[in-house]
Design an enzyme around this catalytic site. Sequence first.
Site, short mmCIF file in Angstrom:
data_model
loop_
_atom_site.label_atom_id
_atom_site.label_comp_id
_atom_site.label_asym_id
_atom_site.label_seq_id
_atom_site.Cartn_x
_atom_site.Cartn_y
_atom_site.Cartn_z
N SER A 127 12.76 -2.28 0.78
CA SER A 127 12.35 -1.76 -0.52
C SER A 127 10.84 -1.90 -0.60
CB SER A 127 13.02 -2.54 -1.65
OG SER A 127 12.51 -2.15 -2.90
N ARG A 154 2.05 -2.05 -13.19
CA ARG A 154 3.10 -1.75 -14.16
C ARG A 154 2.59 -1.54 -15.58
NH1 ARG A 154 5.03 0.06 -9.95
NH2 ARG A 154 6.86 -0.94 -9.01
N ASP A 214 17.00 7.25 -6.41
CA ASP A 214 17.32 6.47 -7.60
C ASP A 214 16.93 7.19 -8.88
OD1 ASP A 214 17.82 4.70 -5.54
OD2 ASP A 214 17.08 2.96 -6.63
N ASP A 245 9.87 -6.09 -12.43
CA ASP A 245 9.31 -4.86 -12.99
C ASP A 245 9.93 -4.46 -14.31
OD1 ASP A 245 7.40 -4.56 -11.06
OD2 ASP A 245 8.60 -3.24 -9.79
#
Length: 403
Positions: free
Chosen positions: A181, A99, A17, A128
Site C-alpha cells: 500500500s 491530508r 477503491d 488518514d
Amino acid sequence: MKHKIKKVVLAYSGGLDTSVILKWLAETYQCEVVTFTADIGQGEELEPARKKALLLGIAPENVFIKDLREEFVKDFVFPMFRANAIYEGEYLLGTSIARPLIAKHLVKIANKVGADAIAHGATGKGNDQVRFELGAYALNPNIKVIAPWRIWDLNSREKLLKYAKNAGIPIEKQGKQSPYSMDANLLHISYEGQILEDPNAEPDESMWRWSVSPEKAPDKPEEITIGFEKGDGVSINGKELSPAAFWDKLNKLGCKHGIGRLDLVENRSVGMKSRGCYETPGGTIYLKAHRAIESLCLDREAAHLKDELMPRYAALIYNGYWYSPERKALQKLINYTQKYVSGNVRLKLYKGNVIVTGRESKHSLFNAAYSTFEEDEVYNQKDAEGFIKLNALRFIIANKGKK
C-alpha cells in the site's frame, strides 16, 4: 437516514477503491457525486482519473482536478520544516502533512457546489481517516463525513473486484502490481502492508521506487548550496526556484545519492503500532540544512525552546490537528523565530549521507572575537569563575545541609 445525503464530494484517485466508492455512494445514498482529485506531486498522470469519473457517470462540471503542488510546499511543507518537525524521532510526516490540504479543498468544493457531505477512502484502522475528518470538521463543523470502509462489507480485494464487475467499473490490466500500500507526494513516498507487516522482515530492494540504494549511489560526493530566506528554502546552487520546483530539485538530488530511506515502527493515532517504510530524499537534505542555518541565526534559548516544543508540534500534525488553535499558536511562535534565519548552507551528498560543510548568514550570531581559542580583547575568562559558583550554589548549600 442514508437518503438525507443529496450531494457528496469524494476524494477520488481513479483507482479500484475510490471507483467502487463512487458507485457505492450513488447507489447507497441515491445522491449526486462530485469527484475531487488533488495533484500534490505524486508523479502520476491525473487525466485518467477525470476520464474514468466521466465514464462512471459523473457530470463534467462535477469533476474537479486541482494542481496543489505550490500550495502544498509553500503553505504546509515549509511551515512544518520551520519547526524541524519529526514524529517519534524519525518520521518526517510526509503523509500527515498532505491530508489537511486535501481536507481543505474537499470542504472548499463542497461549499462551492452546495454538497452536504464529503467522502474519503481511508480505512477504519489508519491515521488518514482521523486527519481528513478532523480537518474537515475544523473548517466546516456542519459537514457530514462518509467513510465507506467503516460502513460497508467490501473488506477484501476480491469483494471489491466482484462489486466493480457487477457495477460495470473497468479494471485496468496493469500487469504485476506492487504488493504494498503506497502513498506519494512531493515530500515522500510510503510503503505499508504485505511483508512489512513482519517488523523483522527486511524489504526487498525492488520495493524502493524513487532512490538508488546507497551502495549503488555515485562514488563521488556532490556539493550543493541551499539558500534560505526567513526560514524557507529559496534557491539551490544560486538558482532561485518556486517552492514546488525547489522541492522537486532537492528530491532528485537525494534520490541520486541514496538519501532519505527509512524503515520505521510507529505508534498510530488509533492505538496500534504500524511498520512502514519511507523515502523522503529532499526532506532529509532540507532538515539538515535548515538546522545548520538556524545554528548560526537563532538565539540559544529560542533554539532550545523550539527543540522542546517540536515533539508536541510534530504529534499535532501526525494526529490530524493541523487546524487546531494550539498548532496555529505554536506556528506563530515558530514563524517569529525564523525572521532572521536567512543565508546559505553548503552540503556534501554522498552514499546516503548529508554532510554540512559550511554555512553563512548576514544575521549570523557567531562572533569569532568571542569564540576564538586565540588571544582576544573582549572576553574576560575570570568572569567564568563567578558564573560557575553561582550556578553551583544550590549544590553547595544542599551538601552542607546533608553534613
